[in-house]
Design an enzyme around this catalytic site. Structure first.
Site, PDB file in Angstrom:
ATOM      1  N   LYS A  23      51.397  55.051  35.308  1.00 27.22           N
ATOM      2  CA  LYS A  23      51.588  53.566  36.240  1.00 27.22           C
ATOM      3  C   LYS A  23      52.973  53.170  36.150  1.00 27.22           C
ATOM      4  O   LYS A  23      53.367  52.902  37.247  1.00 27.22           O
ATOM      5  CB  LYS A  23      50.690  52.688  35.222  1.00 27.22           C
ATOM      6  N   ARG A  92      50.334  45.816  30.528  1.00 31.65           N
ATOM      7  CA  ARG A  92      49.381  46.764  30.689  1.00 31.65           C
ATOM      8  C   ARG A  92      49.646  48.143  29.976  1.00 31.65           C
ATOM      9  O   ARG A  92      50.792  48.592  29.926  1.00 31.65           O
ATOM     10  CB  ARG A  92      49.280  46.928  31.988  1.00 31.65           C
ATOM     11  N   GLY A 101      40.092  52.088  31.840  1.00 24.78           N
ATOM     12  CA  GLY A 101      39.404  51.119  31.021  1.00 24.78           C
ATOM     13  C   GLY A 101      39.366  51.539  29.438  1.00 24.78           C
ATOM     14  O   GLY A 101      38.757  50.652  28.667  1.00 24.78           O
ATOM     15  N   MET A 103      42.370  51.641  27.350  1.00 22.70           N
ATOM     16  CA  MET A 103      43.143  50.936  26.455  1.00 22.70           C
ATOM     17  C   MET A 103      43.462  49.609  27.133  1.00 22.70           C
ATOM     18  O   MET A 103      42.483  48.911  27.833  1.00 22.70           O
ATOM     19  CB  MET A 103      44.476  51.630  26.554  1.00 22.70           C
ATOM     20  N   ARG A 335      48.500  55.152  42.730  1.00 25.35           N
ATOM     21  CA  ARG A 335      48.393  56.387  42.092  1.00 25.35           C
ATOM     22  C   ARG A 335      47.642  57.363  43.213  1.00 25.35           C
ATOM     23  O   ARG A 335      47.084  56.911  43.875  1.00 25.35           O
ATOM     24  CB  ARG A 335      47.730  56.443  40.805  1.00 25.35           C
ATOM     25  N   HIS A 451      19.484  87.063  30.354  1.00 20.91           N
ATOM     26  CA  HIS A 451      18.997  87.834  31.618  1.00 20.91           C
ATOM     27  C   HIS A 451      18.700  86.996  32.532  1.00 20.91           C
ATOM     28  O   HIS A 451      19.373  87.034  33.670  1.00 20.91           O
ATOM     29  CB  HIS A 451      17.732  88.711  31.283  1.00 20.91           C
ATOM     30  N   SER A 765      36.551  99.521  34.047  1.00 21.33           N
ATOM     31  CA  SER A 765      36.279  97.985  34.530  1.00 21.33           C
ATOM     32  C   SER A 765      35.643  97.290  33.158  1.00 21.33           C
ATOM     33  O   SER A 765      34.666  97.720  32.438  1.00 21.33           O
ATOM     34  CB  SER A 765      34.864  98.125  35.499  1.00 21.33           C
ATOM     35  N   CYS A 833      34.119  93.284  35.564  1.00 23.73           N
ATOM     36  CA  CYS A 833      32.818  93.070  36.351  1.00 23.73           C
ATOM     37  C   CYS A 833      32.029  92.166  35.595  1.00 23.73           C
ATOM     38  O   CYS A 833      30.644  91.978  35.802  1.00 23.73           O
ATOM     39  CB  CYS A 833      32.034  94.303  36.755  1.00 23.73           C
ATOM     40  N   TYR A 853      41.516  94.488  40.584  1.00 23.43           N
ATOM     41  CA  TYR A 853      40.215  93.417  41.359  1.00 23.43           C
ATOM     42  C   TYR A 853      39.137  92.706  40.088  1.00 23.43           C
ATOM     43  O   TYR A 853      39.145  92.851  38.831  1.00 23.43           O
ATOM     44  CB  TYR A 853      39.282  94.360  41.990  1.00 23.43           C
TER      45      TYR A 853
HETATM   46  C1  PEP Z   1      29.183  93.129  30.856  1.00 26.32           C
HETATM   47  O1  PEP Z   1      28.840  93.536  29.526  1.00 26.32           O
HETATM   48  O2  PEP Z   1      30.258  92.332  31.029  1.00 26.32           O
HETATM   49  C2  PEP Z   1      28.613  94.057  32.029  1.00 26.32           C
HETATM   50  C3  PEP Z   1      29.056  93.588  33.193  1.00 26.32           C
HETATM   51  O3  PEP Z   1      27.493  94.426  31.780  1.00 26.32           O
HETATM   52  P1  PEP Z   1      26.231  93.720  31.409  1.00 26.32           P
HETATM   53  O4  PEP Z   1      26.255  92.289  31.575  1.00 26.32           O
HETATM   54  O5  PEP Z   1      25.077  94.611  32.643  1.00 26.32           O
HETATM   55  O6  PEP Z   1      25.869  94.262  30.023  1.00 26.32           O
END
Ligand code: PEP
Ligand code: MG
Length: 877
Positions: A23, A92, A101, A103, A335, A451, A765, A833, A853
């Site tokens: 402020k 203020r 709100g 303080m 602001r 899952h 990966s 992944c 990636y």
């Molecule tokens: C992991 O373990 O991050 C993975 C991609 O394999 P899953 O989730 O199938 O175990």
């Protein structure tokens, strides 16, 4: 003049937020811009920290405040405590980060039994006594801690006595009487009279604002918003201007654009003859700001002009608080304004079109969380009933449908065209057809990486899991939640954004952003879609990380392509062993000879080949990383409870197999590469199917680019064995293209020995789901619905390590593996992944760690593209 602890508004600017608070820095900026800000000064956050640490103010502070007060008096031509024409000031709070709100504020400081007459002489009796009673109540509650309800009670009693409904109906004499009552309350609580020295009032109010940094509610707010506790607040002292001094006065709030949609124009509210707190308190209905044009054309024109100045300076949507006193406009605050997710994108793109900011800056102003919000269908919650349960918001979206407690029946009901919510205690790979058929999935057990959650996110299905209040009785086809019973076929609604579950059907609106990415709308379809497409395109041009998809079916792969995937980073093969193919897996398990094993695998081979052909066709010309089967085989067998009533020989054999294969810790058991080595021929069959599918695609003129990925490797020798076998198999397939073999890094030991493993791996990966689970020793299926919420509350975790990568722990394993892997094999391609591949904060980490990636579920792709772009932006200059 520059001083240590106090800055005149004319001495600061918008970049001094650490010292002057948001402020104060913005008031200083407006003053520098020559805008009409009442004179004033800011006491720094440093002074606050000094006071909070030592319980006393810096010795120079009083003198500095005095000096700056004199300057304010000179500028405005009134003196604090002057009986004839007193200066009043407001005090203020204002920290580095906005804490609305949380303080304290004290207005009208400087009023006493003497100065009230002077104020009355200039503004009228009623006005003066109204200000005085406001001061006593605000000072009383803020400085001395008298409960605000005491003052409210006295005001209400007076209204009752006078037979009026609202404050403006009270006369000057009434308000004078009220001041008397307030003073009595003050004395009763403090044993002293209300202070009659304006300087003392000011000093005490400043200290009270300092202390308000540490109130319970302020701490709770900071904790929730991740604002550090040790910043302290600045205090702004400003000459009072009065919006409540007659009909040519008023107060209002304004936005330079619509904060809900980003549309350009004049938005806000105006309340004639009122003080700012009346607008916030909603005491009277405010007028739309446009009305001000009619009431006071000159002030309106000046306000619109100032809004233009502020937008150009801040290069963003600003919100503003202003007051008009006798036809003169005063700016009390500005602001950069908060906005909805849609407005964030639209405004950023508009500002680029207007030449105010460049695309890099626009990209900094949006984020993946906002884009994710825009991609979900939403419930229209107006008039919605109370939820019947709350679980983990596992996969966002909004879905209503009939509760169905069994995967087969879910498929049947969906086949009849009915909307379905699949309800299970927890899901297993067998539920996949039902999950695919359902609009939403609800479980009473499991967390964000259970899952149900992983599969649902992958498919873009709404999912609430771990709703522990629900007692799910799948056999009985019902669920109970307290007094509520939901039977199969009853309508329920699940909100994957909030985790709430409702009885009945709630109306939903589809996302235009998803329709755009699905090719259903074009980029010109509206300002939101236009803005999103533009900023995602800029992110694509900026990012270094490739973005691939986790996709297991040709349909998922095709969708992922539409969403911008540069390939499939993870194709899980386990669901390919379900449905009618389960019989073959059972035969594999029950086989008593090598011949029987070979026969079962031979039957699986053409089916697998077909699976891979489909996905390679959908991703023609792009890499498809196929992971060999990972979960333990007994997951494909019927549950123990079903087999206990075994009546046939086959059931009895299966029961024996389930018992034989039982593991106490299946997550640490016979899965992944261990299974591949333990069941000779299993991986070879998959490799053959991949090779033959690729060869067939080549014959058809396609450009298949499969890669083979081995799960759960902990030691290079495991990988060496699988790789040697894969190469043997592939060498025997005529016409197969070269197929790289790489590994998941998801067992901590693999990360620690990445240099060895790289000798056998053509790519890495990171499976950060398992890597997190095993590094923390924390079950990914159970933690989120058991003690994790407590850990979040206690601050052990700021966010779940399954959601955002734990940089200090799991992240170090990642960094180490990247370094040692690339040292052993220069140019080694490395990706991720696990679920973290679609998480904004984690994507920034993977960018810094030098990955090539990230791979994430198809619906997460636009978010990942945007964040990968943001991660690669040069630092803001
Ligand atoms: C992991 O373990 O991050 C993975 C991609 O394999 P899953 O989730 O199938 O175990
Ligand atoms: Mg894994």
């Amino acid at each position: 003049m520059r001083t240590n602890y106090v800055y005149d508004f004319a001495d600061g600017d918008m970049d001094m937020k650490d010292l002057l608070g948001g402020k104060g820095a913005n008031l200083a900026e407006m003053t520098r811009l020559g805008l009409p800000v009442p004179p004033g000064f800011t006491i720094t956050t440093e002074a606050c920290r000094f006071y909070l640490e030592r319980g006393t103010t810096p010795p120079e502070l009083d003198a500095e405040v005095d000096l700056h007060l004199r300057r304010v008096e000179q500028a405005i031509g009134r003196r604090l405590g002057d009986p004839g024409d007193p200066l009043l000031v407001s005090v203020r709070s204002g920290g580095r980060f906005s804490m609305p709100g949380m303080m304290e504020t004290v207005l009208d400081i400087g009023l006493t039994d003497v100065t009230v007459a002077g104020l009355a002489a200039h503004g009228g009796e009623r006005f003066a006594w109204d200000c005085y009673r406001r001061l006593i109540s605000m000072y009383g509650s803020t400085v001395t801690g008298i409960p605000g309800t005491e003052f409210e009670g006295a005001l209400e009693a007076l209204r009752r006595e006078r037979g009026v409904a609202t404050d403006p109906e009270l006369s000057a004499a009434d308000l004078r009487e009220l001041v008397g009552a307030y003073k009595k309350i003050f004395h009763a609580h403090t044993g002293t009279d209300f202070p009659q020295d304006p300087a003392e009032q000011l000093r005490d109010a400043v200290l009270a604002v300092f202390r308000s940094w540490n109130t319970e509610r302020a701490r709770v707010y900071r904790n929730a918003e991740h604002i550090p506790d040790d910043l302290g607040t600045a205090v702004n002292v400003m000459a009072m201007v009065y919006g409540n001094r007659g009909t040519r006065c008023g107060t209002g709030v304004a936005f330079t654009r619509d904060p809900a949609t980003g549309a350009r124009g004049v938005y806000g509210d105006y309340l004639p003859n009122a003080q700012g707190e009346d607008v916030v308190a909603g005491i009277r209905d405010a007028l739309p700001l446009q009305e001000l044009e009619r009431l006071d054309g000159a002030c309106y024109a000046r306000l619109v002009e100032i809004m233009g100045v502020l937008e150009r300076r801040y290069r963003d949507l600003c919100d503003i608080e202003f007051t008009i006193e006798d036809g003169r406009l005063w700016m009390l605050q500005t602001r950069v304004g908060k906005r909805t997710a849609a407005a964030a994108f639209i405004i950023a793109a508009q500002l680029v079109d207007e030449g105010v900011i460049d695309l890099d800056q626009a990209l900094r102003r949006v984020d993946g969380a906002a884009l994710a919000q825009l991609m979900f269908p939403r419930f229209d919650l107006e008039g919605a009933p109370e939820p019947i349960a709350t679980g983990v918001a596992a996969s966002p979206g909004a879905a209503s449908g009939r509760a169905v407690f069994d995967s087969h029946r879910a498929v049947e009901a969906a086949g009849r065209g009915e909307p379905v919510i699949l309800v299970r205690r927890e899901t297993n790979p067998d539920d996949l057809p039902g999950m695919l058929a359902a609009r939403g999935i609800l479980t009473s057990r499991g967390g964000k990486t259970s899952h149900a959650a992983v599969v649902a996110r992958g498919m873009g299905r709404t999912c609430v899991c771990g709703a522990a209040e629900l007692d799910v009785d799948t056999a009985g086809g019902l669920l109970r939640s307290g007094p509520v019973t939901v039977r199969e076929g009853d309508m329920i609604s699940v909100d994957g954004i909030t985790g709430k579950v409702y009885l009945g059907e709630l109306p939903v609106t589809p996302s235009p952003v998803v329709r755009y990415f699905e090719g259903d709308l074009d980029a010109a379809a509206g300002p939101l879609v236009h803005a999103v497409s533009r900023l995602v395109a800029h992110a694509d041009a900026t990012r270094r990380l490739d973005v691939q998809a986790n996709a297991d079916t040709p349909e998922d792969a095709a969708r992922a392509r539409g969403f911008g995937a540069a390939g499939v980073g993870l194709c899980r093969t386990e669901h390919m062993f379900l449905g009618e193919r389960r019989v073959l897996v059972e035969r594999l398990i029950l086989a008593e000879s090598e011949e029987e094993v070979a026969a079962a695998l031979a039957e699986l081979l053409p089916l697998q080949r077909e699976d891979f052909t489909g996905i390679l066709a959908a991703m023609d010309g792009l890499p498809v990383t196929i992971r060999l089967i990972d979960p333990p085989l007994h997951e494909f067998l019927p549950p123990l409870e079903e087999l206990l009533a075994a009546s046939t020989d086959r059931d009895r054999a299966l029961l024996a197999a389930v018992r034989r294969m039982h593991e106490s810790n299946p997550m640490l058991g016979l899965r992944g590469v261990r299974l591949g080595l333990a069941v000779p021929g299993l991986f070879a069959m998959q490799v053959r199917a991949i090779g033959e599918a690729a060869a067939a695609r080549v014959r058809e003129g396609g450009d298949p680019r499969p890669e083979i990925m081995v799960p759960l490797v902990g030691d290079v020798r495991e990988l060496a064995l699988v790789r040697a076998e894969a190469e043997r198999v592939l060498a025997g397939i005529p016409g197969a293209p070269p197929i790289p073999v790489g590994t998941m890094i998801e067992v901590p030991r693999a990360a620690l020995t990445a240099g060895d493993i790289a000798a056998e791996a053509e790519f890495f990966s990171f499976g950060t789901n398992d890597l997190t689970q095993m590094a923390w020793g924390l079950s990914r299926d159970d933690a989120e619905s058991s003690f994790l919420p407590q850990y979040l509350r206690l601050g052990v975790f700021a966010t779940s390590p399954f959601e955002s990568i734990d940089e200090r722990g799991v992240g170090r394993l990642v960094e180490l593996a990247v370094q040692e892997g690339r040292a052993a094999r220069p140019g080694l391609r490395v990706g991720v992944c696990g679920e973290h591949g679609g998480d904004p904060a984690s994507i920034h980490f993977f960018h810094r760690a030098g990955l090539d990636y990230v791979s994430c579920s198809p619906y997460r792709l636009p978010v990942a593209r945007l964040e990968a772009g943001r991660a690669a932006l040069p630092p803001a200059g």
